[in-house]
Design an enzyme around this catalytic site. Structure first.
Site, PDB file in Angstrom:
ATOM      1  N   LYS A  83     -46.464 -13.576 -30.179  1.00 15.50           N
ATOM      2  CA  LYS A  83     -46.882 -12.543 -31.170  1.00 15.50           C
ATOM      3  C   LYS A  83     -45.308 -11.877 -31.835  1.00 15.50           C
ATOM      4  CE  LYS A  83     -51.661  -9.890 -31.889  1.00 15.50           C
ATOM      5  NZ  LYS A  83     -52.753  -8.569 -31.936  1.00 15.50           N
TER       6      LYS A  83
HETATM    7  C1  E4P Z   1     -54.259  -7.928 -34.040  1.00 12.68           C
HETATM    8  O1  E4P Z   1     -54.193  -9.084 -33.512  1.00 12.68           O
HETATM    9  C2  E4P Z   1     -54.309  -6.634 -33.777  1.00 12.68           C
HETATM   10  O2  E4P Z   1     -54.609  -6.984 -31.939  1.00 12.68           O
HETATM   11  C3  E4P Z   1     -55.739  -5.799 -33.539  1.00 12.68           C
HETATM   12  O3  E4P Z   1     -56.622  -6.734 -34.385  1.00 12.68           O
HETATM   13  C4  E4P Z   1     -55.450  -4.856 -34.461  1.00 12.68           C
HETATM   14  O4  E4P Z   1     -56.336  -4.488 -35.140  1.00 12.68           O
HETATM   15  P1  E4P Z   1     -56.033  -2.699 -35.652  1.00 12.68           P
HETATM   16  O5  E4P Z   1     -56.399  -2.725 -36.482  1.00 12.68           O
HETATM   17  O6  E4P Z   1     -58.294  -2.151 -35.117  1.00 12.68           O
HETATM   18  O7  E4P Z   1     -54.964  -1.595 -34.326  1.00 12.68           O
END
Ligand code: E4P
Length: 215
Positions: A83
């Site tokens: 990522k």
């Molecule tokens: C995506 O890969 C992220 O880990 C995640 O969806 C972030 O979401 P949040 O806004 O609930 O932190």
């Protein structure tokens, strides 16, 4: 649509995997911080449970360093996807890594142009954060629709992961739009089972069946 779980918690992953519907996992630094123990060991264990992609975030900020960190993370398990947050340096690193066959999930996507750049750099996935957009008064699912149109126009192989999912409506909207993946928190996955009429229906059938059994 592929279903990923958005967590670094092994117990949640094992439970959802046991339903037979789990295609992958996304983690992020905040989710990893909630868990105890050695980070790399935890990721390896997750990869051993899930037979699909497991996103792990690189935390370096310069392209060369992101590239180096990504190569190290990729050694944890063949299912690891790196990522990388959407920045100029992140795009540079993504271009390098994708040419070397390392899969990248470009994260923190909040505009269609960011997704376009990520696709051009060869990212395997882009992650628009729909819940965080909703939070600031912009419709997150509109962005997903724009990104899907753009990727489709040019036949990019990049898959859209609908991320920052907050409720089951996000999931059904993602599926109607033809998003490739939704990464869903554990509590939202559990809510997807539920409908009050299902519970009422089960109770009624159980009761009526008791009369049949008594005969
Ligand atoms: C995506 O890969 C992220 O880990 C995640 O969806 C972030 O979401 P949040 O806004 O609930 O932190």
């Amino acid at each position: 649509m592929k279903i990923f779980i958005d967590t670094a918690n092994l117990e949640q992953i094992k439970e959802v995997d046991s339903w037979g519907i789990l295609d992958g996992v996304t983690t992020n630094p905040s989710l990893v911080a909630k868990e105890t123990g050695d980070f790399k060991t935890n990721i390896r264990k997750i990869c051993e449970v899930v037979g699909g992609p497991v996103s792990v975030e690189a935390m370096s900020t310069k392209a060369e360093e992101i590239h180096k960190e990504a190569k190290e993370l990729a050694k944890i398990h063949t299912n690891v996807v790196i990522k990388i947050p959407m920045t100029e340096e992140g795009i540079k690193a993504t271009s390098m890594l994708s040419k070397e066959g390392v899969k990248v999930n470009m994260t923190l996507i909040f505009s269609a142009n960011q997704a376009l750049l990520a696709a051009k750099a060869g990212a395997a996935y882009v992650s628009p954060f729909v819940g965080r957009l909703d939070d600031v008064g912009q419709d997150g699912m509109d962005l997903v629709s724009e990104i899907l149109d753009i990727l489709d126009n040019y036949g990019y192989p990049t898959e859209v992961i609908v991320a920052s999912v907050r409720h089951p409506i996000h999931v059904s909207q993602a599926a109607r739009m033809g998003a490739h993946v939704a990464t869903i928190p554990y509590d939202v996955l559990k809510k997807m089972f539920k409908h009050p009429l299902t519970d009422i229906g089960i109770n009624r059938f159980q009761k009526d069946w008791e009369n049949v059994a008594k005969r």
